[in-house]
Scaffold this motif. Structure first.
Motif, PDB file in Angstrom:
ATOM      1  N   ARG A   1       0.862  -1.187   0.000  1.00 32.13           N
ATOM      2  CA  ARG A   1       0.000   0.000   0.000  1.00 32.13           C
ATOM      3  C   ARG A   1       0.895   1.233   0.000  1.00 32.13           C
ATOM      4  N   CYS A   2       0.707   2.081  -0.988  1.00 32.75           N
ATOM      5  CA  CYS A   2       1.583   3.253  -1.092  1.00 32.75           C
ATOM      6  C   CYS A   2       0.804   4.433  -1.659  1.00 32.75           C
ATOM      7  N   THR A   3       1.363   5.602  -1.481  1.00 31.10           N
ATOM      8  CA  THR A   3       0.719   6.835  -1.926  1.00 31.10           C
ATOM      9  C   THR A   3       0.956   7.058  -3.421  1.00 31.10           C
ATOM     10  N   GLN A   4       0.213   8.011  -3.963  1.00 34.27           N
ATOM     11  CA  GLN A   4       0.402   8.369  -5.359  1.00 34.27           C
ATOM     12  C   GLN A   4       1.797   8.922  -5.590  1.00 34.27           C
ATOM     13  N   GLU A   5       2.305   9.672  -4.610  1.00 34.64           N
ATOM     14  CA  GLU A   5       3.657  10.222  -4.707  1.00 34.64           C
ATOM     15  C   GLU A   5       4.694   9.097  -4.786  1.00 34.64           C
ATOM     16  N   GLU A   6       4.518   8.056  -3.967  1.00 28.81           N
ATOM     17  CA  GLU A   6       5.452   6.924  -3.968  1.00 28.81           C
ATOM     18  C   GLU A   6       5.357   6.131  -5.266  1.00 28.81           C
ATOM     19  N   LYS A   7       4.134   6.039  -5.779  1.00 21.91           N
ATOM     20  CA  LYS A   7       3.946   5.362  -7.066  1.00 21.91           C
ATOM     21  C   LYS A   7       4.692   6.100  -8.175  1.00 21.91           C
TER      22      LYS A   7
ATOM     23  N   LYS B   1       7.268   8.036  -7.789  1.00 20.94           N
ATOM     24  CA  LYS B   1       8.696   7.889  -7.525  1.00 20.94           C
ATOM     25  C   LYS B   1       9.214   6.582  -8.133  1.00 20.94           C
TER      26      LYS B   1
ATOM     27  N   GLY C   1       1.233  -3.177  -5.160  1.00 18.75           N
ATOM     28  CA  GLY C   1       1.950  -1.979  -4.783  1.00 18.75           C
ATOM     29  C   GLY C   1       3.222  -1.746  -5.561  1.00 18.75           C
TER      30      GLY C   1
ATOM     31  N   TYR D   1       4.050  -1.749  -9.732  1.00 20.45           N
ATOM     32  CA  TYR D   1       4.304  -0.474 -10.396  1.00 20.45           C
ATOM     33  C   TYR D   1       5.654  -0.495 -11.123  1.00 20.45           C
TER      34      TYR D   1
ATOM     35  N   ALA E   1       9.324   2.778   0.443  1.00 19.04           N
ATOM     36  CA  ALA E   1       8.147   2.940   1.321  1.00 19.04           C
ATOM     37  C   ALA E   1       7.765   1.670   2.070  1.00 19.04           C
TER      38      ALA E   1
END
Length: 250
Positions: A118-124, A126, A148, A152, A226
């Motif tokens: 599970r990660c944020t849009q920002e981490e995706k 990145k 996750g 990606y 993350a």
């Protein structure tokens, strides 16, 4: 091929002992035909392992595995084959055979990218940027096809025209997680799916830490994105460090 499959599936005989047996006897068929007096000369081998080799001299299960591989278009890569990457067989616990789908390429440079499910849009984003950067440098992307970060990285690599390797913790005719069916098909078409487990092996929690060591073994460097402490990604990182390779945590 059948004796390679046999040796890899003998109970209580793991990759380290399998490699010692091959070093001593030269090939798996000779191991199959060896007697107790020969086997007891192997460094570190236990009586339980000797008994297991002697008591499991049947190729019935092996022939079933070979039939299933043919049915599901799964190929087998043995550790003595030139296509088995040198970096991947350096660790002493590397499997003597791998099941695969796709194309095995010569990879001059590889990087493993793993992380949180599970990660944020920002981490995706990145991960996408990191992956594209490495692909532009002709570096193969290694990951585990998990939800996750893993998925990606695979997806960004494929979209950029790169080569990606997904290491699974189950048989290659099984898609896990099931929602990654399309991604799995794309990797099989344009990259490589690998597993040390034969067809019919279901995903199970205890298999994924073992799977993680292969992500490390196939990677010159590992990037962790993350991920929480104690997660599968950090297990992968520990393997990478133990193999004497670089780990970058983001």
């Amino acid at each position: 091929m059948e004796y390679w499959i046999w040796l890899s599936s003998v109970p209580y005989i793991g990759p380290v002992t399998s490699r010692r047996l091959l070093q001593a006897f030269g090939d798996p068929e000779t191991v199959y035909r060896s007697d107790a007096s020969d086997l007891c000369q192997i460094k570190g081998i236990t009586q339980r392992q000797i008994n297991s080799i002697i008591e499991n001299r049947s190729l019935d299960r092996v022939h079933k595995i070979m039939e299933d591989c043919e049915k599901h278009h799964i190929s087998i890569l043995t550790q003595n084959h030139p296509d088995y990457p040198r970096r991947a067989k350096e660790p002493e616990d590397s499997p003597i055979i791998l099941y695969y789908k796709g194309c095995v390429r010569n990879m001059e440079k590889t990087v493993g990218i793993v992380g949180a499910r599970r990660c944020t849009q920002e981490e995706k984003l990145k991960v996408k940027e990191i992956t594209e950067q490495y692909v532009s440098d002709h570096t193969a992307i290694i990951s585990g096809m998990a939800k996750g970060i893993d998925s990606y990285a695979h997806t960004a690599c494929l979209k950029t025209g790169g080569y990606t390797v997904a290491v699974l913790g189950n048989g290659l005719e099984i898609c896990y997680p099931c929602e990654h069916r399309k991604l799995m098909e794309q990797i099989a078409e344009k990259g490589l799916l690998i597993s040390e487990y034969p067809p019919g092996t279901q995903p199970a929690p205890y298999r994924f830490p073992k799977r993680n060591r292969l992500i490390s073994a196939w990677s010159d460097k590992l990037i962790v994105v993350a991920a929480g402490r104690g997660s599968g990604a950090f297990i992968t990182a520990e393997y990478e460090k133990n193999y004497g390779r670089e780990v970058e945590v983001m």
